[in-house]
Write a protein that holds these residues in place. Structure first.
Motif, short mmCIF file in Angstrom:
data_model
loop_
_atom_site.label_atom_id
_atom_site.label_comp_id
_atom_site.label_asym_id
_atom_site.label_seq_id
_atom_site.Cartn_x
_atom_site.Cartn_y
_atom_site.Cartn_z
N GLY B 220 38.63 35.05 30.91
CA GLY B 220 40.18 34.71 31.68
C GLY B 220 40.11 34.23 33.05
O GLY B 220 41.09 34.33 33.49
N ARG B 221 38.35 34.53 33.66
CA ARG B 221 38.82 34.17 35.46
C ARG B 221 37.93 32.40 35.39
O ARG B 221 37.37 32.10 34.38
CB ARG B 221 38.12 34.98 35.97
N SER B 222 38.62 31.88 36.50
CA SER B 222 37.70 30.86 37.04
C SER B 222 36.52 30.90 37.36
O SER B 222 36.06 32.17 38.10
CB SER B 222 39.17 29.82 37.84
N GLY B 223 35.57 29.99 37.64
CA GLY B 223 34.80 30.51 38.27
C GLY B 223 34.76 30.39 39.72
O GLY B 223 33.91 31.35 40.51
N ALA B 224 35.52 29.98 40.34
CA ALA B 224 36.13 29.59 41.72
C ALA B 224 36.54 31.17 42.30
O ALA B 224 36.51 31.52 43.19
CB ALA B 224 36.97 28.58 42.12
N GLU B 225 37.30 31.22 41.04
CA GLU B 225 38.16 33.41 41.13
C GLU B 225 36.86 33.70 41.60
O GLU B 225 36.83 35.21 42.10
CB GLU B 225 38.71 33.47 41.04
N ALA B 226 36.28 34.20 40.17
CA ALA B 226 35.12 34.79 40.03
C ALA B 226 34.22 34.73 41.59
O ALA B 226 33.68 35.67 41.91
CB ALA B 226 34.48 34.89 39.21
N ALA B 227 33.94 33.61 42.39
CA ALA B 227 33.07 33.92 42.68
C ALA B 227 32.75 33.87 44.58
O ALA B 227 33.25 34.64 45.08
CB ALA B 227 32.41 32.03 43.10
N LEU B 228 34.99 33.86 43.82
CA LEU B 228 35.13 34.42 45.68
C LEU B 228 35.28 35.77 45.64
O LEU B 228 34.88 35.87 46.91
CB LEU B 228 36.94 33.80 46.20
N ARG B 229 35.98 36.20 44.46
CA ARG B 229 35.76 37.87 44.80
C ARG B 229 34.60 38.39 44.87
O ARG B 229 33.86 38.84 45.55
CB ARG B 229 36.18 38.30 42.95
N ALA B 230 32.85 37.81 43.88
CA ALA B 230 31.41 37.95 44.56
C ALA B 230 31.34 38.09 45.88
O ALA B 230 29.95 38.37 46.62
CB ALA B 230 30.86 36.86 43.46
N GLU B 231 32.41 36.78 46.22
CA GLU B 231 31.24 36.27 48.45
C GLU B 231 32.18 36.96 49.12
O GLU B 231 31.80 37.90 50.10
CB GLU B 231 32.58 35.56 48.70
N LEU B 232 33.38 37.46 48.35
CA LEU B 232 34.81 38.83 49.35
C LEU B 232 34.49 39.60 49.34
O LEU B 232 35.09 40.12 50.32
CB LEU B 232 35.87 37.83 50.52
N GLY B 233 34.85 39.69 47.91
CA GLY B 233 36.14 41.07 47.33
C GLY B 233 34.89 43.02 48.01
O GLY B 233 34.32 42.74 47.91
N ARG B 234 36.08 43.12 48.78
CA ARG B 234 35.52 44.67 48.74
C ARG B 234 36.31 45.51 48.67
O ARG B 234 37.55 45.66 47.66
CB ARG B 234 35.74 44.39 50.66
N GLU B 236 37.90 49.94 48.57
CA GLU B 236 38.67 50.49 49.85
C GLU B 236 38.06 50.95 51.02
O GLU B 236 38.49 50.77 52.06
CB GLU B 236 39.76 51.60 48.71
N HIS B 237 36.93 51.20 50.74
CA HIS B 237 36.10 51.87 51.89
C HIS B 237 35.23 50.64 52.42
O HIS B 237 34.65 50.71 53.47
CB HIS B 237 34.65 52.78 51.61
N GLY B 238 36.28 49.14 52.34
CA GLY B 238 35.28 47.81 53.39
C GLY B 238 33.70 46.92 52.65
O GLY B 238 33.00 46.46 53.32
N GLN B 239 33.62 48.55 51.54
CA GLN B 239 31.99 47.88 51.19
C GLN B 239 32.31 46.85 49.90
O GLN B 239 33.05 46.21 49.32
CB GLN B 239 31.26 48.96 50.69
N LEU B 240 31.50 45.73 50.06
CA LEU B 240 31.50 44.80 49.20
C LEU B 240 31.38 44.79 47.66
O LEU B 240 30.52 45.60 47.71
CB LEU B 240 30.21 43.59 49.38
N LEU B 241 32.36 44.64 46.55
CA LEU B 241 31.49 44.40 45.86
C LEU B 241 30.49 44.27 45.38
O LEU B 241 29.85 44.57 43.87
CB LEU B 241 33.05 43.76 44.67
N CYS B 242 30.21 42.55 45.77
CA CYS B 242 28.95 42.27 45.33
C CYS B 242 27.79 42.33 46.42
O CYS B 242 28.03 41.65 47.01
CB CYS B 242 29.42 40.69 44.34
N PRO B 243 26.75 43.35 46.77
CA PRO B 243 26.45 43.63 47.28
C PRO B 243 25.46 42.33 47.96
O PRO B 243 25.41 41.97 46.63
CB PRO B 243 25.74 44.76 47.49
N PRO B 244 24.74 41.60 49.25
CA PRO B 244 24.43 40.31 48.93
C PRO B 244 23.00 40.37 48.06
O PRO B 244 22.51 41.93 47.67
CB PRO B 244 24.43 40.39 50.80
N ALA B 245 22.76 39.81 47.77
CA ALA B 245 21.27 39.37 47.03
C ALA B 245 19.79 39.89 48.28
O ALA B 245 18.56 40.35 47.55
CB ALA B 245 20.92 37.69 46.17
N GLY B 246 19.96 39.74 49.37
CA GLY B 246 18.99 40.18 50.25
C GLY B 246 18.15 39.15 50.61
O GLY B 246 18.46 38.13 50.65
#
Lengths: 363, 527, 449
Positions: B220-234, B236-246
């Motif tokens: 139900g999601r496009s790659g672009a939307e999902a990628a945006l969420r992975a990059e920037l989604g946070r 309510e405490h301001g923490q990334l939904l997808c933490p960086p791969a380090g």
């Protein structure tokens, strides 16, 4: 909102995309791009870890400790080994004054005095003024050392390591561009001081290997200096940029996001993916570039390759066969599309080996 | 970027999901890879914060340092890591097969075959991103010159016994990873972006979460939307939904969560040290809190890395990838032997001969990789055809001709009709090659016909007789693909021994370079 | 780095002779193991190599000559044989057999072999660096001449330096640097970085070696030498061997007022001409620019171009083989060839900068590497590329470009990484491009079909 004065970071960001009018106007007008990006709904991902800040500060304090003895020793060893080595009681003038103008004036005076003193002098966090496109910018290098012969050397203290005499080239490059701005600012002062000369090699001080002992390397910044000087000289004055804009335009982050987006779009941006690492507004510009179907969103090299085809739609139409007669890029894309389809078809027809089903991820 | 890859990216934008860049898997994938997800402390060189390691996606080994700036805790961490990782690396050391290697005979100077052994398999380490490979290299450098108590009884800060050895292996893996086509140490992002083109730029592909979002977007999601969420989604405490791969962490995580937790740990330790009691419950609670936070940051990357492995496993393996893996096995066996022979750790910087040798090897391997990938994969070959470096088409005529000698050999003329535009020039007499049962058959370019057909003269692989062996000459109507590049890569000339480095390059490396002084360990290791 | 001054007193022949004498003296009688000679475009490098070879041979020093390509090796052998048909020369070639010019077989003084042992007794043996690298276990040569040493990689020198005791290194520092297709960053800053040029490694380890330069370009006309020297050799300036007006390019047919004709007139007058097409982002093989290039060549031939210079007593008709077209990319060269063919022009050399290195023509037409590009890249900015393209001509150079290159350069992001310990190379491509462009702007003609 009070305008933010231009700082070395903003000037160095200039180097990353000198052709971007949007960044030039917002920086020149002193708009807080971070706040603006947040208000636009595409906040920047920049930020500094407090661990890094603490480590950076403690390293700088260590380098400058003991009246700057270690730092002066490094300058002497790397850039002026023929001179008399700095003694224990090198001069470290007090540069405190009220406000940036006051501090800049105090720094200029200290530089003049140090040059005539003909002795090693360490200026700790001096303040330099540089007029950029009609707007004063105040810059604060980590340190400037005045040599006995009247040479001034910019010192950059960074907390990334030098391991086996090598360091992260991207970070050294950024430090060199930043130092070039300081050198240009110092040259304006040195022009009025007899016997003064600004060194075109700066000293980069970093932790050695995995310790926090300082080590240093001289970095020749002539190239960065000449590029930066040309860029600063041709920066359009903010008033001229602003004059071309509609009346009453405002970038006040308190305003509604749609209004802000409209205001921002009044100035053209030159977005490229590299902006993501350098500009607070990049995520907003990326969103716009993608919405406008621009191929630059896929990278500068992609745009370079596609020539006159500037949108994804145009490029795909060319791949499907449009405009092949007149545009060689379109013809090449059309050929590429044919070859790609043929190869995928061929691969699909090949028998596939049995691939075991991988166990489902329990997470 | 080659035009064919650009086209795939454009198609990915329109499709809303990644498009294939390869039809087979071009890298060896171990049945039992060791996944390593490291995290590091911001601002410090080589101060790990934690790691997940393991071959079982459901049971990673968890290593966390509650105070990364504490040297003792760092040693303990590296010692644990060394035990675990070395167990995996060394598990391949004793399973060998007989093999032959060419060597130069020191007496005659001739190349001779020497009986030797080759490990039947080698370890494979997979890290999430390119930065992870860099980090393995950095850890290798930070460990290999350390001295253990056995080596140096007077060292006030001896390293645990297995740590320098892990440093040497990490260094070896890090260097091997620079060889094109090697697979002993690879990153999930590099593996994925070799095989898929996303609708974003190369730079953005460095983000493992975003890359996976394009390749395998949630329903139900496009790659672009999902990628945006992975990059920037946070949250309510301001923490990334997808933490960086380090290995770098997100500053917001450091500042809001990790720093206070570490401060509580420090306080608990200080309180315990100040006495009066020796109840370390507070310390353990604080330690668990840090551990929870760090593990939480690493675990989504852990899952993502395994997801990447699944995606790659679903691709059929490229035929020649195995041949390249054999080179990795040689590399592994060679380093095993050096360690066993008690050789010193790799020097800080290569000497002139070693540097030149490594560069030559990598250039050879790049040529080999480019050729092999094209031969294994019609999609890669399509790129070479587009570039004029290969052409495919149908055989429209074969004319038998022979060499003029006492025992004539067949030299048939083959005419190929193609729509491709190979970079062949009349009068050039260039050689072209095709794969005949996996071996290269060569032909000479003769001329272009007026209608653009290519005339070639076959040169070899037709047997010894007057008449070519069946199947060795294409027939009218056959589909053939010829390349302008050779199918195998030739290594360069042998360089002088380091002791015979010429005067132009500073002469033989001084004896000073041979002594590997340990790195200074200072009291300020705790800042 | 002293700029050459006092033009009235400058005698190019004498200056060049002095430089050559000093070079030969250091080579034959010096105490150092190496001598380095910088040779700007057309400064007589090949002449020097031939002369030094003969003198070393005459002094009884067994000599090996290292060149970079088979074509360079063959060219040297032919020159040596022409200069001294008695001198016995060995041409070491690869075992593939067809790597050398068949014309060499006709030369009685030349021995061809793939085995160094067959040539060991000869006074001079010539081969490519790649072939020399396979020569092992032989008596070292007393002397070597390494030609095009700035285009040779450090690792290639490492492979052959054990074969000789002393060497003369000759090359042009302004042309294209050697490169590697794989990353070599890990060795950046090391004195013996294998991907660096042979000369930079040599001098890093032997800074005391005598360094000379040839001060006069016999190829470039008086209109070109100052610009090329300033833009690409700021610290080692050179002069043209001919003075203003000594070379003349003119046409039998008057201008028809079109862009190509006007730019040809400007180039005949000033030595440079810029034919500027309207600004536009274009594909690499911009059909209009490619067409314009072909048109200029065609008009130069149609108008009966004639050259006068110091080498001939009277006017000489400019023929197709004395014209070259230079491009940055191979596909551009292919497109220009096709465009020329469609205009019925044959015999003109069309090639990329890499392949034009070391070559010489009367008139060159250059498709500017940055024309029509949306972005400048490191490849397009490389100093050596522009230097090669701008320094192949004896009379005039016409550059064809889209407008807007100055702005493109100004908008170029300068975020290059900086490696510690690597000597900064001057001039910088960005700056060199700016200075060439500023000069060309004075000779601008806008396109009018």
């Amino acid at each position: 909102m009070p305008p933010r004065p231009l700082d070395a970071r903003a000037l160095a960001a200039l180097a990353a995309n000198p052709g971007c009018g949007r960044r030039a106007l917002l920086d020149g007008a002193g708009v807080d791009k971070n706040a603006l990006a947040t208000a636009l709904g595409s906040p920047a991902a920049f930020g500094q870890s407090q661990f890094a800040i603490v480590r950076g500060n403690s390293f700088e304090a260590k380098v400058k400790g003991d009246g700057g003895a270690e730092l002066l020793r490094l300058v002497h060893a790397h850039l002026d080994a023929a001179a008399e080595p700095p003694g224990s009681g090198a001069l470290v003038p007090d540069l405190t004054a009220a406000g940036p103008e006051g501090r800049a004036a105090r720094t200029a005076l200290a530089l003049r005095e140090a040059t005539s003193a003909k002795d090693w002098t360490l200026l700790d966090h001096p303040m330099l003024a540089l007029e950029v496109a009609g707007t004063p910018a105040y810059l604060e290098p980590d340190a400037v050392v005045v040599h006995p012969d009247g040479r001034w050397t910019v010192v950059e203290i960074k907390s990334f390591p030098m391991i086996d005499a090598a360091a992260d080239a991207a970070k050294v490059g950024a430090a060199a561009r930043q130092a070039a701005v300081y050198v240009l600012a110092l040259e304006r002062i040195a022009g009025k001081v007899a016997g003064a000369e600004v060194g075109h090699s700066v000293l980069l001080v970093c932790p050695k290997d995995f310790s926090n002992l300082p080590t240093a390397a001289a970095v020749d910044i002539r190239r960065e200096r000449s590029v930066t000087r040309r860029q600063l000289d041709r920066l359009t004055r903010v008033e001229e940029l602003a004059a071309a804009l509609p009346e009453g335009l405002s970038f006040d982050p308190e305003r509604p996001a749609e209004e802000l987006a409209e205001a921002v779009s009044a100035v053209d941006a030159a977005y490229a993916p590299e902006c993501l690492a350098a500009c607070e507004l990049a995520f907003h510009c990326r969103e716009r570039a993608r919405a406008a179907d621009e191929v630059t969103a896929l990278g500068r090299s992609v745009r370079g390759e596609l020539g006159a085809l500037t949108t994804v739609e145009e490029a795909l139409a060319a791949a499907a066969g449009a405009g092949c007669a007149e545009d060689p890029t379109a013809a090449a894309l059309h050929r590429a599309a044919r070859l790609r389809a043929e190869a995928l078809e061929l691969a699909a027809a090949l028998p596939r080996p049995h691939v075991p089903e991988s166990p489902a991820c329990p997470c | 970027m080659p035009l064919l890859s650009t086209l795939a990216r454009l198609e990915a934008v329109r499709a809303g999901r990644a498009q294939p860049l390869a039809t087979v898997r071009h890298r060896h994938l171990s049945d039992n890879p060791l996944v390593l997800v490291p995290l590091t402390t911001a601002g410090e060189a080589g101060a790990p914060l934690g790691a997940l390691v393991g071959t079982d996606r459901n049971e990673p080994r968890v290593f966390v340092i509650p105070q990364p700036r504490d040297r003792d805790l760092r040693w303990a961490f590296l010692a644990d890591l060394a035990v675990h990782v070395l167990a995996h690396i060394e598990a391949y050391a004793d399973d060998v097969e007989p093999a032959e290697r060419s060597e130069t005979d020191p007496e005659t100077g001739k190349r001779v075959k020497v009986e030797t052994e080759l490990c039947v398999d080698a370890p494979q380490l997979i890290v999430p991103s390119r930065a992870g490979i860099e980090y393995v290299r950095l850890l290798g450098r930070s460990m290999r010159f350390r001295r253990t108590a056995e080596e140096d009884p007077d060292n006030p800060y001896p390293a645990p016994s297995r740590v320098p050895l892990l440093g040497r292996w990490f260094t070896h893996l890090g260097e091997r990873a620079r060889v094109p086509g090697s697979s002993m140490l690879v990153s999930a992002t590099d593996l994925l972006s070799r095989h898929w083109a996303t609708g974003q730029s190369n730079l953005e592909d460095q983000h493992l979460g975003a890359l996976l979002a394009w390749i395998d977007p949630p329903a139900g999601r496009s790659g672009a939307e999902a990628a945006l969420r992975a990059e920037l989604g946070r949250d309510e405490h301001g923490q990334l939904l997808c933490p960086p791969a380090g290995p770098a962490t997100d500053p917001a995580f450091d500042n809001r969560l990790l720093a206070p937790a570490i401060a509580r740990y420090d306080a608990a330790r200080a309180a315990l040290a100040a006495g009066p009691g020796d109840d370390d419950r507070e310390v353990r609670t604080a330690e668990r809190a840090v551990r929870r936070l760090v593990v939480d940051q690493m675990s989504s990357t852990w899952r993502a890395t395994w997801e990447a492995i699944d995606l790659l496993r679903a691709l059929p393996p490229g035929e020649r990838a195995e041949e390249r893996w054999t080179r990795d096995r040689w590399s592994y066996t060679g380093h095993r032997d050096r360690v066993r022979a008690g050789e010193p750790p790799q020097p800080r910087r290569d000497d002139a001969v070693t540097a030149a040798q490594k560069l030559a090897t990598r250039e050879t391997e790049q040529v080999r990789l480019d050729a092999q990938e094209a031969l294994d994969d019609p999609l890669v070959m399509a790129g070479r055809r587009l570039a004029g470096e290969a052409f495919a088409g149908e055989v429209t005529g074969v004319v038998m001709e022979w060499t003029e000698s006492k025992r004539p050999s067949p030299r048939p003329l083959v005419t190929v009709s193609t729509q491709d535009r190979p970079q062949l020039a009349d009068g050039g007499a260039a050689k072209v090659y095709r794969s005949l049962d996996g071996r290269p058959q060569s032909a000479q370019f003769v001329r272009f016909e007026e209608d653009g057909q290519v005339v070639l003269r076959l040169l070899d692989k037709m047997g010894r007789g007057r008449d070519p062996e069946p199947g060795s000459v294409p027939e009218e109507g056959d589909r053939v693909c010829w390349t302008l590049f050779e199918h195998d890569a030739r290594g360069g000339p042998k360089l002088p021994d380091p002791e015979r480095t010429p005067w132009t390059h500073g002469g033989p490396p001084g004896s000073g370079a041979a002594v590997h002084l340990p790195d200074a360990v200072t009291d300020e290791d705790i800042l | 780095m002293t700029p050459v001054s006092a033009p009235a007193a400058f005698d190019p022949g004498a200056a060049a002779a002095r430089a050559t004498a000093a070079i030969l003296h250091d080579t034959l009688h010096g105490t150092e193991r190496g001598v380095v000679v910088d040779s700007p475009p057309g400064a007589g490098k090949s002449t020097l190599v031939v002369r030094a070879s003969r003198e070393l041979a005459a002094a009884g020093r067994r000599l090996m000559v290292v060149a970079q390509t088979n074509a360079q090796v063959d060219d040297l052998v032919l020159r040596l044989a022409a200069k001294d048909p008695e001198l016995r020369v060995g041409r070491l070639h690869s075992s593939e057999g067809d790597s050398y010019d068949p014309a060499l077989r006709e030369l009685p003084s030349v021995t061809l072999s793939a085995k160094p042992g067959d040539l060991a007794e000869l006074p001079i043996t010539i081969s490519t660096a790649a072939k020399w690298a396979y020569v092992k276990d032989v008596e070292p040569w007393q002397h070597a001449i390494v030609d095009e040493a700035y285009q040779m990689r450090s690792d290639a020198l490492l492979a052959v330096a054990g074969l000789f005791e002393r060497a003369l290194f000759v090359g042009d520092p302004g042309q294209l640097d050697p490169f590697s297709v794989v990353g070599a960053e890990q060795w950046a800053g090391l004195s013996y970085d294998p991907s660096a040029s042979a000369v930079s490694t040599l001098l890093a380890h032997n800074p005391q070696l005598p360094q000379h330069r040839l001060p006069v370009s016999w190829r470039l006309p008086a209109t070109a030498a100052p610009l090329v020297s300033r833009a690409f050799y700021p610290y080692t300036q050179f002069r043209s061997g001919t003075g203003p007006g000594e070379r003349k390019l003119s046409y039998g047919v008057a201008s028809d007022g079109s862009g190509p004709d006007r730019v040809l007139d400007e180039a005949a007058e000033a030595g440079w001409g810029l034919l500027e097409l309207p600004a536009r982002h274009t594909p690499r093989t911009d059909p209009e620019a490619v067409g314009a290039v072909a048109r200029v060549v065609r008009r130069a031939l149609d108008r009966g171009a004639v050259t006068c210079d110091e080498q001939s007593s009277g006017p000489v008709a400019l023929t197709a083989d004395r014209i070259a077209v230079g491009t940055a990319h191979r596909d551009q060269a292919a497109a220009v060839r096709a465009a020329l063919a469609s205009l019925g022009v044959g015999g003109v050399t069309v090639d990329t900068a890499n392949r034009l290195q070391g070559r010489e023509y009367d008139l060159t037409v250059v498709l500017h590497p940055l024309s029509g590009r949306p972005d400048a890249t490191a490849f397009h900015l490389e100093t050596g590329r522009l230097c090669v393209l701008a320094s192949r001509h004896r009379h005039a150079c016409v550059v064809v470009a889209r407008a807007g290159i100055a702005e493109l350069l100004d908008d170029h992001p300068s975020t290059e990484p900086v490696q510690l310990g690597v000597t900064v190379k001057f001039p910088d491509g960005w700056e060199a491009n700016h200075s060439v462009l500023a000069h060309l702007a004075e000779h601008r003609v806008s396109w009018r079909p």
